[in-house]
Design an enzyme around this catalytic site. Sequence first.
Site, PDB file in Angstrom:
ATOM      1  N   LYS A  68       0.854  -1.192   0.000  1.00  0.00           N
ATOM      2  CA  LYS A  68       0.000   0.000   0.000  1.00  0.00           C
ATOM      3  C   LYS A  68       0.883   1.232   0.000  1.00  0.00           C
ATOM      4  CE  LYS A  68      -4.042   2.017   0.306  1.00  0.00           C
ATOM      5  NZ  LYS A  68      -3.612   2.871  -0.833  1.00  0.00           N
ATOM      6  N   LYS A  92       5.046   2.150   8.581  1.00  0.00           N
ATOM      7  CA  LYS A  92       3.860   2.969   8.906  1.00  0.00           C
ATOM      8  C   LYS A  92       2.613   2.087   9.027  1.00  0.00           C
ATOM      9  CE  LYS A  92       3.810   6.631   6.368  1.00  0.00           C
ATOM     10  NZ  LYS A  92       3.603   7.561   5.226  1.00  0.00           N
ATOM     11  N   LYS A 104       5.274   1.914  -2.840  1.00  0.00           N
ATOM     12  CA  LYS A 104       5.240   3.307  -3.288  1.00  0.00           C
ATOM     13  C   LYS A 104       5.556   3.343  -4.771  1.00  0.00           C
ATOM     14  CE  LYS A 104       4.842   7.525  -1.393  1.00  0.00           C
ATOM     15  NZ  LYS A 104       4.306   7.994  -0.120  1.00  0.00           N
ATOM     16  N   THR A 188      -4.564  13.093   5.949  1.00  0.00           N
ATOM     17  CA  THR A 188      -3.176  13.155   6.430  1.00  0.00           C
ATOM     18  C   THR A 188      -3.028  14.299   7.435  1.00  0.00           C
ATOM     19  OG1 THR A 188      -2.472  12.264   4.313  1.00  0.00           O
ATOM     20  CG2 THR A 188      -0.764  13.277   5.677  1.00  0.00           C
ATOM     21  N   ASN A 219      -1.783  19.199   0.322  1.00  0.00           N
ATOM     22  CA  ASN A 219      -2.813  18.344   0.911  1.00  0.00           C
ATOM     23  C   ASN A 219      -2.562  18.103   2.401  1.00  0.00           C
ATOM     24  OD1 ASN A 219      -3.544  15.428   1.721  1.00  0.00           O
ATOM     25  ND2 ASN A 219      -4.910  15.875   0.003  1.00  0.00           N
ATOM     26  N   SER A 356      -7.151   5.604   3.815  1.00  0.00           N
ATOM     27  CA  SER A 356      -7.084   4.765   2.605  1.00  0.00           C
ATOM     28  C   SER A 356      -7.540   3.337   2.927  1.00  0.00           C
ATOM     29  CB  SER A 356      -5.657   4.729   2.054  1.00  0.00           C
ATOM     30  OG  SER A 356      -5.400   5.863   1.270  1.00  0.00           O
TER      31      SER A 356
HETATM   32  N1  LIG Z   1      -1.033  13.155   0.470  1.00  0.00           N
HETATM   33  C1  LIG Z   1      -1.001  12.245   1.420  1.00  0.00           C
HETATM   34  O1  LIG Z   1      -2.004  11.584   1.707  1.00  0.00           O
HETATM   35  C2  LIG Z   1       0.246  12.002   2.203  1.00  0.00           C
HETATM   36  C3  LIG Z   1       1.372  12.796   2.053  1.00  0.00           C
HETATM   37  N2  LIG Z   1       2.453  12.559   2.841  1.00  0.00           N
HETATM   38  C4  LIG Z   1       3.658  13.343   2.692  1.00  0.00           C
HETATM   39  O2  LIG Z   1       3.401  14.721   2.945  1.00  0.00           O
HETATM   40  C5  LIG Z   1       4.315  15.513   2.175  1.00  0.00           C
HETATM   41  C6  LIG Z   1       3.536  16.508   1.366  1.00  0.00           C
HETATM   42  O3  LIG Z   1       2.629  15.800   0.533  1.00  0.00           O
HETATM   43  P1  LIG Z   1       1.267  16.426   0.017  1.00  0.00           P
HETATM   44  O4  LIG Z   1       0.836  17.529   0.918  1.00  0.00           O
HETATM   45  O5  LIG Z   1       0.376  15.321  -0.259  1.00  0.00           O
HETATM   46  O6  LIG Z   1       1.742  17.023  -1.378  1.00  0.00           O
HETATM   47  P2  LIG Z   1       1.055  18.186  -2.223  1.00  0.00           P
HETATM   48  O7  LIG Z   1       1.489  17.964  -3.599  1.00  0.00           O
HETATM   49  O8  LIG Z   1      -0.398  18.276  -1.936  1.00  0.00           O
HETATM   50  O9  LIG Z   1       1.738  19.498  -1.634  1.00  0.00           O
HETATM   51  C7  LIG Z   1       3.107  19.652  -1.569  1.00  0.00           C
HETATM   52  C8  LIG Z   1       3.380  21.004  -0.948  1.00  0.00           C
HETATM   53  O10 LIG Z   1       4.771  21.129  -0.688  1.00  0.00           O
HETATM   54  C9  LIG Z   1       5.219  22.342  -1.302  1.00  0.00           C
HETATM   55  N3  LIG Z   1       6.612  22.213  -1.672  1.00  0.00           N
HETATM   56  C10 LIG Z   1       7.159  21.543  -2.709  1.00  0.00           C
HETATM   57  N4  LIG Z   1       8.477  21.662  -2.696  1.00  0.00           N
HETATM   58  C11 LIG Z   1       8.785  22.434  -1.629  1.00  0.00           C
HETATM   59  C12 LIG Z   1       9.975  22.932  -1.073  1.00  0.00           C
HETATM   60  N5  LIG Z   1      11.148  22.642  -1.641  1.00  0.00           N
HETATM   61  N6  LIG Z   1       9.891  23.682   0.045  1.00  0.00           N
HETATM   62  C13 LIG Z   1       8.708  23.967   0.606  1.00  0.00           C
HETATM   63  N7  LIG Z   1       7.542  23.523   0.131  1.00  0.00           N
HETATM   64  C14 LIG Z   1       7.586  22.779  -0.972  1.00  0.00           C
HETATM   65  C15 LIG Z   1       4.316  22.544  -2.490  1.00  0.00           C
HETATM   66  O11 LIG Z   1       4.372  23.880  -2.948  1.00  0.00           O
HETATM   67  P3  LIG Z   1       3.636  24.350  -4.290  1.00  0.00           P
HETATM   68  O12 LIG Z   1       2.170  24.328  -3.980  1.00  0.00           O
HETATM   69  O13 LIG Z   1       4.162  25.715  -4.492  1.00  0.00           O
HETATM   70  O14 LIG Z   1       4.013  23.401  -5.369  1.00  0.00           O
HETATM   71  C16 LIG Z   1       2.977  22.144  -1.870  1.00  0.00           C
HETATM   72  O15 LIG Z   1       2.472  23.201  -1.116  1.00  0.00           O
HETATM   73  C17 LIG Z   1       5.151  14.531   1.343  1.00  0.00           C
HETATM   74  O16 LIG Z   1       6.324  14.216   2.036  1.00  0.00           O
HETATM   75  C18 LIG Z   1       4.233  13.313   1.285  1.00  0.00           C
HETATM   76  O17 LIG Z   1       4.953  12.123   1.037  1.00  0.00           O
HETATM   77  C19 LIG Z   1       2.460  11.605   3.802  1.00  0.00           C
HETATM   78  C20 LIG Z   1       1.372  10.818   3.994  1.00  0.00           C
HETATM   79  C21 LIG Z   1       0.211  10.900   3.153  1.00  0.00           C
HETATM   80  O1  LIG Z   2      -2.899   6.418   1.394  1.00  0.00           O
HETATM   81  C1  LIG Z   2      -2.026   5.641   1.103  1.00  0.00           C
HETATM   82  O2  LIG Z   2      -2.213   4.506   0.746  1.00  0.00           O
HETATM   83  C2  LIG Z   2      -0.564   6.026   1.186  1.00  0.00           C
HETATM   84  C3  LIG Z   2      -0.274   7.457   1.448  1.00  0.00           C
HETATM   85  C4  LIG Z   2       1.207   7.650   1.353  1.00  0.00           C
HETATM   86  O3  LIG Z   2       1.762   7.550   0.281  1.00  0.00           O
HETATM   87  C5  LIG Z   2       1.998   7.881   2.549  1.00  0.00           C
HETATM   88  O4  LIG Z   2       1.519   7.651   3.656  1.00  0.00           O
HETATM   89  O5  LIG Z   2       3.160   8.268   2.419  1.00  0.00           O
END
Ligand SMILES: NC(=O)C1=CN([C@@H]2O[C@H](COP(=O)(O)OP(=O)(O)OC[C@H]3O[C@@H](n4cnc5c(N)ncnc54)[C@H](OP(=O)(O)O)[C@@H]3O)[C@@H](O)[C@H]2O)C=CC1
Ligand SMILES: O=C(O)CCC(=O)C(=O)O
Length: 431
Positions: A68, A92, A104, A188, A219, A356
């Site tokens: 997953k 996790k 992944k 998240t 997100n 999820s």
């Molecule tokens: N989505 C999910 O369900 C999950 C996400 N995560 C982790 O959370 C983190 C963020 O993911 P998510 O929020 O989903 O991604 P998104 O694509 O929704 O958002 C990413 C954010 O990070 C910003 N960003 C990108 N590069 C940089 C940088 N160099 N410095 C500062 N900000 C930056 C982006 O800016 P901009 O908008 O300007 O592009 C955007 O605001 C990742 O590590 C991901 O693996 C973990 C678990 C689950």
């Molecule tokens: O929702 C999922 O299955 C995985 C989300 C994810 O990629 C993460 O937790 O880093």
Amino acid sequence: MSGTLFSDASSRLERALKYVSISDDAIERLKYPKASLNVSIPVRMDDGSLRIFQGYRVRYDDTRGPGKGGVRYHPNVSSDEVKSLAFWMTFKCALLDLPFGGAKGGITLNPKELSRAELERLSRGYIEAIADFIGPDVDILAPDVYTNEMIMGWMMDQYSVIQRKICPAVVTGKPLTMGGSQGRDTATGTGAFYVIHSLLPKFDKKPENTTVAVQGFGNAGAVVADLLAKAGYKVVAVSDSRGGVYTENGLDIAAIRQYKREHKGITAFYCEDTVCNIGEHRSISNEELLTLDVDVLIPAALENQITAENADKIQARYIFEVANGPTTSEADRILEEKGIFVFPDILVNAGGVTVSYFEWVQNRSGLYWRLTEINERLKERMVTEAEKVWVLSREFDISPRTAAYVHAIERLGEALDAKGTRDYYINGKMH
Ligand SMILES: NC(=O)C1=CN([C@@H]2O[C@H](COP(=O)(O)OP(=O)(O)OC[C@H]3O[C@@H](n4cnc5c(N)ncnc54)[C@H](OP(=O)(O)O)[C@@H]3O)[C@@H](O)[C@H]2O)C=CC1
Ligand SMILES: O=C(O)CCC(=O)C(=O)O
């Protein structure tokens, strides 16, 4: 950071092993991914040219259930990064006691440069390329950086076309109309909020006397910032890839979220608005945000943000990792010496995969739950496992990260040992 992202990630496993009693065989199995796939994806671009993109899917371990994990679209995606992200997913899912292994995927590209039609062709092409490697009982996809529910919808649809039947459970984080779950889009950040709000009282920290800085406003980051602000925490700084904004009086997160939905950057919100003229807001770089004098720092963007180079300058007392892998192991040691508590990614950001799991269960049962039910179940899991990690870390006097790995490894070790010795079976003969 010396070495690869994966060698750094797996050093956390080594550190935790001295506190667990699992077999040497199980330890050996956990050091390597079970299966990795590299694919080339040809995409016809809008101008008629052909571009070939590199894609990856890694199933790190499936002892506790199907693989997953999300799919990332980013220029820095590499096989090493995807392997590391799949490794973290394994621990996790075990930590949250979900019946999943870790996986992944990713594609190396800047999705901001593609049109919607190009993105759709790419996403469908990725599924064509990995279709034999995934499935509702094998390996289930989800969103990650720069992917979203629209892309998950295309992926689920393409897989269903290939299978000649509707297969909602192969992808989570889909649109609600395609079998998505209530609450997955905010899961998240919501899960992270439950963890933070349940752990900070252990340090006598109350919302009104706690300042917070959040790096990454997507997100994950925007939702946790919003929930913390609504609960009374003072969120003084947020940033996206273009930089951030700071005010010591606390930001209007709901308004910034609204602005970000309609525009690109977030710093422009204050500069184009009258608020900017009051003079109390200033734009800051992402590097500066990390070293602000705040109580709580929340990296919610990408890996390797807190490193040996800047760890010494971190002033926050508590770090809650919403991003995967934002702190290198060298930085971890420096932060520990400084007495900074780092609550790890595999706990703090596990709300996404937890909902999820709920989505997958709903797809398979055909019975759908209300948002309040989803969030109650999410809260219960997040708070329970956060408490277990905290108790373990106090009992052994170890960092919350090592405690989280200890807890996860024990669950994984039991499952690996329970599976027995089928791996000694070669060419139909027992060796
Ligand atoms: N989505 C999910 O369900 C999950 C996400 N995560 C982790 O959370 C983190 C963020 O993911 P998510 O929020 O989903 O991604 P998104 O694509 O929704 O958002 C990413 C954010 O990070 C910003 N960003 C990108 N590069 C940089 C940088 N160099 N410095 C500062 N900000 C930056 C982006 O800016 P901009 O908008 O300007 O592009 C955007 O605001 C990742 O590590 C991901 O693996 C973990 C678990 C689950
Ligand atoms: O929702 C999922 O299955 C995985 C989300 C994810 O990629 C993460 O937790 O880093």
